[in-house]
Design an enzyme around this catalytic site. Structure first.
Site, PDB file in Angstrom:
ATOM      1  N   ARG A 156       0.464  -8.056  16.884  1.00 39.07           N
ATOM      2  CA  ARG A 156       0.448  -7.023  15.926  1.00 39.07           C
ATOM      3  C   ARG A 156       2.120  -6.910  15.200  1.00 39.07           C
ATOM      4  O   ARG A 156       2.257  -6.607  14.442  1.00 39.07           O
ATOM      5  CB  ARG A 156       0.902  -5.886  16.730  1.00 39.07           C
ATOM      6  CG  ARG A 156       0.266  -4.895  15.331  1.00 39.07           C
ATOM      7  CD  ARG A 156      -1.023  -3.047  15.829  1.00 39.07           C
ATOM      8  NE  ARG A 156      -0.963  -2.788  16.829  1.00 39.07           N
ATOM      9  CZ  ARG A 156      -0.278  -1.776  17.451  1.00 39.07           C
ATOM     10  NH1 ARG A 156       0.950  -1.700  17.075  1.00 39.07           N
ATOM     11  NH2 ARG A 156      -0.205  -1.515  19.378  1.00 39.07           N
TER      12      ARG A 156
ATOM     13  N   TYR B 273      -8.693  -4.911  -9.812  1.00 37.03           N
ATOM     14  CA  TYR B 273      -9.593  -5.013  -8.403  1.00 37.03           C
ATOM     15  C   TYR B 273     -10.264  -4.221  -8.195  1.00 37.03           C
ATOM     16  O   TYR B 273      -9.740  -2.785  -7.939  1.00 37.03           O
ATOM     17  CB  TYR B 273      -9.189  -5.818  -7.320  1.00 37.03           C
ATOM     18  CG  TYR B 273      -9.786  -6.457  -6.130  1.00 37.03           C
ATOM     19  CD1 TYR B 273     -11.267  -7.822  -6.184  1.00 37.03           C
ATOM     20  CD2 TYR B 273     -10.448  -5.012  -5.100  1.00 37.03           C
ATOM     21  CE1 TYR B 273     -12.320  -6.936  -5.689  1.00 37.03           C
ATOM     22  CE2 TYR B 273     -11.414  -6.014  -4.218  1.00 37.03           C
ATOM     23  CZ  TYR B 273     -11.976  -7.061  -4.236  1.00 37.03           C
ATOM     24  OH  TYR B 273     -13.175  -7.026  -3.218  1.00 37.03           O
TER      25      TYR B 273
ATOM     26  N   ASP C 211      -1.157  -7.480  -8.146  1.00 34.18           N
ATOM     27  CA  ASP C 211      -1.916  -8.377  -7.654  1.00 34.18           C
ATOM     28  C   ASP C 211      -2.059 -10.078  -8.682  1.00 34.18           C
ATOM     29  O   ASP C 211      -2.618  -9.770  -9.188  1.00 34.18           O
ATOM     30  CB  ASP C 211      -3.002  -7.417  -8.095  1.00 34.18           C
ATOM     31  CG  ASP C 211      -3.778  -7.974  -7.047  1.00 34.18           C
ATOM     32  OD1 ASP C 211      -4.050  -9.629  -6.362  1.00 34.18           O
ATOM     33  OD2 ASP C 211      -5.339  -7.559  -6.543  1.00 34.18           O
TER      34      ASP C 211
ATOM     35  N   LYS D 166      -9.229 -15.834  -1.034  1.00 35.31           N
ATOM     36  CA  LYS D 166      -9.750 -16.105  -2.418  1.00 35.31           C
ATOM     37  C   LYS D 166      -8.934 -17.715  -2.898  1.00 35.31           C
ATOM     38  O   LYS D 166      -9.333 -18.814  -1.910  1.00 35.31           O
ATOM     39  CB  LYS D 166      -8.979 -15.669  -3.814  1.00 35.31           C
ATOM     40  CG  LYS D 166      -9.493 -13.976  -3.598  1.00 35.31           C
ATOM     41  CD  LYS D 166     -11.248 -13.603  -3.436  1.00 35.31           C
ATOM     42  CE  LYS D 166     -11.659 -12.629  -2.852  1.00 35.31           C
ATOM     43  NZ  LYS D 166     -10.831 -11.414  -3.863  1.00 35.31           N
TER      44      LYS D 166
END
Ligand SMILES: *Cc1c(COP(=O)(O)O)cnc(C)c1O
Length: 402
Positions: A61, A114, A186, A211
């Protein structure tokens, strides 16, 4: 290795940055480190605040060698000092908002984005006491008017999903920085090849690596690239505390896909322009938007800002009833292109996005903002993610319906 500043080209950077022959075995391809914990020889604390720059790996983590490889690759291609990878693009957006905004702060967010980010900005941030002003980021006067003394973050997306409208990043960065705010962008549609976000003034470059960066439609992930200082804050807050980390297995798949990103983006752009120009000749198509077309409403900005216009096309076919009918036609008759959400994969994907239903669910715009959206999208758009198949085969597939 950084192709933006150094002598190496983007292909060499995408292939070699962050990796090298494995010192233990000589393996040429990077190993996959599926280990949650790491044996240490240091008696050290177990808090995000104890993390030292020179510390080795402790627990996945905090950081993992395979995830770190992907982070270095993305940072090298974006020309930033560092990068943090997270479990999804939405985890990356959440990381930016919840690390750099607190109750009482104000954010200026693009009024189109988005859908998940749109709903996060409209519903979640106000619930946490963070004020949000939504603006059309292509209107610089509106951006300037929205900024307040307590504005800490300006968040945009360019080209914006699903309509392909652009933000002038250098101009918006000046407005944000003059007010002492950070600019996040973004850049999923553009990919790291589509614009030099860092040089244009973006402080936090966000990607859904699901993507283009991964590129093969098999792994979900997100990333934020920026200065070492900003990424260290993100890592302590979003990774170590909120915990939305990327699995090493996904990082390995995405890094493998990323090696061919510059080549793929050239092919996406070439195919998209070929298909967009064909769509413009079809009588059944009323409007085509792609930043590489001379007909794009911001073609001059696209030429100035974009270094690759990517593979995303949106096109209109008339009113919503006609759009729905053609959507059904695509579902029934396409043989190559998949009728599905997502984008940026080697496979071409198409999806119908109706303006009224997006306005009701995600965007909730009216007045001038709604008109600005409709100027790009009319009653709705088909969002076409042009893949890497042969353009003539894709055109033949679309011609079954259009
Ligand atoms: C897909 C997408 C996201 C969300 O990414 P996930 O990986 O699906 O969480 C955010 N922004 C844009 C522009 C996207 O296309």
């Amino acid at each position: 290795m950084d192709h933006r500043n150094a002598s190496l080209g983007p292909n060499t950077t995408a292939i070699h940055a962050g990796e090298g022959p494995d010192p233990a075995t000589g393996a040429s391809a990077p190993p996959l480190h599926m280990s949650s914990t790491f044996v240490t020889d240091q008696v050290a604390g177990f808090s995000a605040h104890d993390l030292r720059d020179d510390a080795g790996f402790l627990y996945t983590r905090w950081g993992n060698p395979t995830v770190a490889l992907l982070e270095r690759k993305i940072a090298a291609l974006e020309g930033t000092e560092d990068c943090l990878c997270l479990a999804s693009g939405m985890a990356a957006a959440t990381a930016i908002f919840l690390t750099f905004l607190s109750a009482g702060d104000h954010a200026v967010v693009s009024d189109v984005s988005y859908a998940g980010v749109a709903e996060l900005a409209r519903d979640t941030l106000p619930r946490l006491g963070i004020a949000v002003t939504l603006v059309d980021m292509s209107d610089l006067d509106a951006v300037a008017a929205a900024i307040r003394p307590e504005t800490k973050l300006v968040h945009t997306e360019t080209p914006v999903n699903p309509i392909g409208r652009l933000t002038d990043l250098a101009a918006v960065a000046r407005l944000a920085h003059d007010a002492g705010a950070l600019l996040s962008c973004d850049a999923t549609f553009a990919s790291p090849l589509g614009q030099d976000s860092r040089a244009l003034g973006v402080d936090l470059i966000m990607h859904s690596v699901t993507k283009y960066i991964g590129g093969h439609g098999d792994a979900v992930g997100g990333a934020v690239a920026g200065s070492a200082e900003l990424v260290a804050k993100l890592r302590a807050e979003a990774a170590i505390h909120h915990g939305g980390i990327l699995s090493p297995f996904n990082a390995w798949l995405i890094a493998r896909g990323m090696a061919t990103l510059p080549l793929r983006m050239q092919a996406h752009q070439r195919n998209a322009i070929r298909i967009a120009e064909w769509l413009e000749t079809r009588p059944s198509v009323t409007r085509v938007i792609h930043p590489g077309l001379a007909s794009h409403p911001q073609a001059e900005l696209a030429r100035r800002q974009m270094t690759n216009t990517s593979g995303m096309i949106s096109f209109q076919v008339g009113d919503a009833a006609r759009g729905r009918a053609l959507a059904q036609g695509f579902i029934d008759r396409l043989e190559i292109i998949h009728y599905a959400v997502s984008l940026g994969h080697h496979r071409s994907l198409i999806f119908w996005m109706e303006t009224d239903s997006l306005m009701d669910s995600s965007f909730r715009l009216d007045g001038a903002a709604r008109e600005s959206y409709r100027a790009f999208a009319g009653d709705g758009v088909f969002r076409l993610s042009v893949g890497l198949e042969d353009a003539e085969d894709l055109i033949a597939d679309l011609a079954r319906v259009l």
